[in-house]
Enzyme design. Structure first.
Site, mmCIF file in Angstrom:
data_model
loop_
_atom_site.group_PDB
_atom_site.id
_atom_site.type_symbol
_atom_site.label_atom_id
_atom_site.label_comp_id
_atom_site.label_asym_id
_atom_site.label_seq_id
_atom_site.Cartn_x
_atom_site.Cartn_y
_atom_site.Cartn_z
ATOM 1 N N CYS A 1 -1.500 0.754 -6.302
ATOM 2 C CA CYS A 1 -0.969 0.351 -4.788
ATOM 3 C C CYS A 1 -0.299 -1.186 -4.444
ATOM 4 O O CYS A 1 1.372 -0.307 -4.030
ATOM 5 C CB CYS A 1 -1.924 0.278 -3.677
ATOM 6 N N LYS B 1 -3.294 2.562 5.432
ATOM 7 C CA LYS B 1 -2.394 4.314 5.037
ATOM 8 C C LYS B 1 -3.127 4.516 4.125
ATOM 9 O O LYS B 1 -4.559 4.243 3.367
ATOM 10 C CB LYS B 1 -1.306 2.978 4.050
ATOM 11 N N ASP C 1 -4.207 -3.922 0.275
ATOM 12 C CA ASP C 1 -5.626 -3.902 0.244
ATOM 13 C C ASP C 1 -6.677 -4.523 -0.454
ATOM 14 O O ASP C 1 -7.207 -4.403 -1.528
ATOM 15 C CB ASP C 1 -5.223 -2.620 -1.290
HETATM 16 C C1 C5J Z 1 -5.102 0.428 -4.791
HETATM 17 C C2 C5J Z 1 -6.357 2.058 -6.522
HETATM 18 N N1 C5J Z 1 -5.289 -0.327 -3.395
HETATM 19 N N2 C5J Z 1 -6.476 2.086 -7.292
HETATM 20 N N3 C5J Z 1 -6.108 1.713 -5.288
HETATM 21 O O1 C5J Z 1 -4.719 0.030 -6.019
HETATM 22 O O2 C5J Z 1 -7.015 3.536 -6.257
#
Ligand code: C5J
Length: 231
Positions: A167, A134, A29
């Protein structure tokens, strides 16, 4: 290209030997929605500048992974434009300045195809690399990741990206339960909350490595360079 070889990576709670032909670099991400002002992360009230420290180390391991022929997988958290894959419990949560799906300065917040959903330019995937979209925090939930890893004979996941305790952690927990050896790269991960980053990494390596191993970009680069020399 010759096979990527094997190497011992310095890590905690113990060094880990990796067969790089069976190892995937999983970059979680690294999207504009999390790292840049005006995206999902900022709508939640976070200081997004906290995440930029991970970009350089991830760029270094991404370059080395490409050079050594490792499988590279990028993930992106986000939702379909009609929000059919976004549970109301997620969309309605908290009191963000903008909710998932609302129009923001980088397009609709956390929606696939919008500018904010894209990966930051410094880490942009090559056309040949796998990108997993995702809807959840973990990269295995409701995605093709498990099938892709199986198809490529992957046994080990080197995981970096953001955020450490959300994540990255969820993906490592999912991977660990599925039998993968998961190695988090400490400097390749970041959190809006430095204390959660530190604790998240401690949790992974505690109790003999209850979820996996913690290493760093320099140790991985060293092991990859040694493997390249030996091949
Ligand atoms: C991720 C989030 N990618 N913190 N998402 O960690 O909402």
């Amino acid at each position: 290209m010759s096979k990527p070889g094997k190497g011992v990576v310095k890590a905690e709670p113990a060094p880990i030997e990796l067969d790089f032909a069976r190892t995937a670099l999983v970059i979680i991400d690294m999207q504009r929605d999390f790292l840049e002002p005006g995206g999902f992360g900022e709508t939640l009230g976070n200081d997004v500048s906290q995440l930029s420290r991970a970009v350089k180390p991830v760029a270094a391991v991404l370059a080395a992974a490409r050079e050594n022929g490792l499988l590279v997988i990028h993930t992106r958290e986000g939702h379909l434009p009609d929000l059919s894959d976004a549970p109301p419990a997620k969309v309605e949560r908290g009191a963000p300045s903008l909710r998932i799906g609302d129009p923001g300065p980088m397009g609709r917040i956390l929606i696939r195809g919008e500018a904010g959903h894209d990966i930051v330019p410094a880490l942009y995937p090559l056309k040949s690399e796998i990108v997993i979209d995702k809807p959840g925090k973990g990269a295995f939930y409701a995605t093709e990741l498990g099938a892709v890893l199986k198809q490529h004979g992957i046994e080990n996941l080197v995981v970096c990206g953001v955020t450490t305790e959300v994540c990255v952690h969820t993906t490592i927990r999912e991977g660990n339960d599925r039998g993968y050896r998961c190695v988090a790269l400490a400097d390749g991960c970041a959190s809006y909350f430095p204390e959660f980053h530190d604790l998240g990494l401690k949790m992974i390596k505690a109790q003999g490595g209850i979820f996996g191993w913690v290493s760093d970009s320099a140790s991985l680069l060293e092991a990859l360079a040694a493997a390249r020399m030996a091949s």
